[in-house]
Scaffold this active site. Sequence first.
Site: not given
Ligand code: SAM
Length: 218
Positions: A97, A119, A123, A198
């Site tokens: 994380d 992400d 909320k 993207e």
């Molecule tokens: N960056 C990629 C793209 O643009 O195609 C993936 C986008 S995806 C919506 C977001 C990714 O961020 C997910 O795989 C999620 O598991 C990861 N993620 C979200 N919060 C995170 C955190 N606190 N630490 C590490 N990874 C995280």
Amino acid sequence: MRLRNITGSREVISLSPYVIREEMQPECAGRWKEIFGRNVPIFIEAGMGKGKFIHTMAKLHPEISYVGIEKYSSVLLRAVSKMEQEELPNLKFLRMDAEGIGEVFAPGEVDRIYLNFSDPWPKDRHAKRRLPSREFLARFARIIKPEGRLEFKTDNRALFDFALEELQTSPAWELERFTFDLHNDRELMQGNVMTEYEEKFSAMGNPICKYILVRKPG
Ligand code: SAM
């Protein structure tokens, strides 16, 4: 992402030579140049997903060392598979994380941070989990060197507006450039590498927002 529970992914990840073993992570802080075996800039992507962006960047820029960070092993597994197909010596992965980033990188050790399609956590009570939140910006400010850049892209306008607002309470960062329509901004598009999300969202006609922040000295 729908890949969160692939059986055995944790085991595969723990054996992969491309992923820093979890028990070794705290020992990495201050040693990244040694880990890559060379004294070149370190660029990271927090929340890299399946790793298309960072893998492409590492291939295009062999003079930079890249570290991709992803929370879920089942997603990271895809980035590992890509490396198995096309190994790059200047790319490593961390399954963690990003909240704990300050324990894995020393102050000023990182030259650039990418946040791509983070992400949105819609909320209000989850605002602190958004990667461009003030809490994360403070964590990122600690590990990046003065004048280092943080680049953020998203098609989620509400998240982007939130990210711009968070800058008001993030004194370490200065807004260098921003756009609400990256793909029609000739200057910011120079050298743009599309992420997986993207490609998907711009194909649907969604404009892509982007900002670039600079770490103020001090
Ligand atoms: N960056 C990629 C793209 O643009 O195609 C993936 C986008 S995806 C919506 C977001 C990714 O961020 C997910 O795989 C999620 O598991 C990861 N993620 C979200 N919060 C995170 C955190 N606190 N630490 C590490 N990874 C995280």
